[in-house]
Enzyme design. Structure first.
Site, short mmCIF file in Angstrom:
data_model
loop_
_atom_site.label_atom_id
_atom_site.label_comp_id
_atom_site.label_asym_id
_atom_site.label_seq_id
_atom_site.Cartn_x
_atom_site.Cartn_y
_atom_site.Cartn_z
N GLY A 26 -1.59 6.37 -2.81
CA GLY A 26 -2.73 6.23 -3.73
C GLY A 26 -3.79 5.32 -3.15
N HIS A 27 -3.36 4.20 -2.56
CA HIS A 27 -4.32 3.31 -1.91
C HIS A 27 -5.00 4.00 -0.73
CE1 HIS A 27 -1.48 0.16 -3.64
NE2 HIS A 27 -2.64 -0.19 -4.14
N LEU A 48 0.81 -1.21 0.00
CA LEU A 48 0.00 0.00 0.00
C LEU A 48 0.85 1.26 0.00
CD1 LEU A 48 -2.81 -0.97 2.56
CD2 LEU A 48 -2.68 -1.42 0.09
N GLN A 68 -3.91 -12.45 -13.45
CA GLN A 68 -3.73 -11.25 -14.26
C GLN A 68 -2.27 -11.02 -14.64
OE1 GLN A 68 -5.44 -8.75 -11.08
NE2 GLN A 68 -3.78 -7.31 -11.45
N GLN A 76 -9.01 -0.19 -16.81
CA GLN A 76 -9.49 -1.22 -15.90
C GLN A 76 -10.75 -0.77 -15.18
OE1 GLN A 76 -6.75 -3.37 -13.05
NE2 GLN A 76 -7.78 -2.07 -11.55
#
Length: 329
Positions: free
Chosen positions: A48-49, A45, A73, A176
């Protein structure tokens, strides 16, 4: 201390590694009328998180964070094995944001997420997978052809598990986020709906403008000096008559400068795309679109995005040109 099926995890936050235990907790929250926000992560983390978590905390009674490095992914040649896994520090980061009762963390096990097993070779995979046809081969999908299949699959599973009233994604991964917004509408999901899947502006280094990413940790000290090249190119292009040509020209110049310093950079792509179809636009088409707005009024926003290799680290970024209100909410 939260006790899980894999042993004690030192945190005052409720931490679930068992799906059944989480579902019991979630049912209790729903019965009590508690509004739950959700932030999916792969851990490691950064700010941004935490901005996503703060957005959720501000709008919901409780926030669930999942931490799961999703093997589906990653292509076989990508960095699944080396992707940073930092659960202890991630929990400490979350503990600093809010009272522990406001948060819950789910750390799913691979065996539960993929009961038929999972391999990074798509041809060998067994079980149920989700594809969003026609919207996953452009932009990032062109460079990573199996990526969005893996993302759509794991996020469908996580939405079914978490059942969020609101979900929060970052603009840095704009394709996404928009693809998932389309997916929840196509699949008639209730938790979340397209309207309750929120996209939050990219969090950036306040000095360089570099988009924060877990993969930034891969950059060497010399490479960090050149890492803001992409956002600088996008910003320069965003005000130019020919955005693509301007951005590519700036990147080419920085690539030459980097080579002189012993840093190898390579542009993967720069692209202008319709946010609904992801269809590509040329500089000429973009100019015609903007000219039409002078007489017809504001048109739809356009995604201006790119990917750049800095050493062995692939960085992505984007700007939204025009009115962002139909995308960022």
């Amino acid at each position: 201390m939260a006790t899980t099926t894999t042993g004690p995890i030192q945190s005052p936050i409720s931490v679930f590694t068992d799906i059944g235990a989480y579902r019991t907790w979630r049912a209790e929250q729903r019965t009590a009328g508690i509004r739950v926000g959700y932030v999916p992560t792969m851990g490691a983390l950064h700010a941004g998180h935490t901005d996503l978590v703060r957005a959720s905390l501000a709008a919901n009674d409780k926030t669930v964070v999942t931490i799961f490095v999703n093997p589906a992914q990653f292509a076989p040649h990508e960095d699944f094995a080396s992707y940073p896994r930092t659960l202890s520090s991630d929990l400490a980061t979350l503990e600093s944001l809010a009272p522990p009762e406001s948060l819950a963390v789910v750390v799913p096990q691979v065996r539960d997420m993929y009961p038929s097993g999972i391999t990074q070779d798509v041809a060998q995979q067994k079980g149920t997978f989700v594809s969003v046809d026609g919207f996953a081969h452009q932009m990032e999908g062109a460079a990573r052809p199996t990526f969005f299949r893996g993302v759509a699959t794991v996020v469908t599973k996580l939405f079914n598990l978490v059942q969020p009233d609101n979900a929060y994604f970052g603009q840095k991964d704009i394709q996404q986020a928009l693809l998932l917004r389309r997916m929840v509408g196509d699949l008639l999901m209730t938790y979340p709906t397209p309207r309750t899947l929120h996209i939050i502006p990219t969090t950036r280094d306040t000095t360089t403008g570099l988009a924060l990413s877990s993969r930034n940790a891969y950059l060497s000290e010399k490479e960090r000096d050149f890492a803001p090249t992409l956002v600088s190119a996008l910003r320069a292009g965003s005000t130019a008559a020919a955005p693509l040509a301007t951005a590519r020209g700036l990147v080419e110049e920085r690539v030459r400068q980097a080579e002189e310093q012993g840093v190898h950079m390579r542009l993967d792509y720069v692209s202008l795309n319709d946010p609904d179809t992801f269809d590509s636009l040329t500089d000429e088409q973009y100019a015609a679109l903007r000219d039409a707005e002078l007489t017809d009024g504001p048109g739809k926003p356009i995604i201006f995005s790119g990917a750049l290799w800095v050493g062995k680290t692939r960085l992505i970024d984007n700007l939204i040109l025009g009115d962002t209100s139909s995308i960022i909410y």
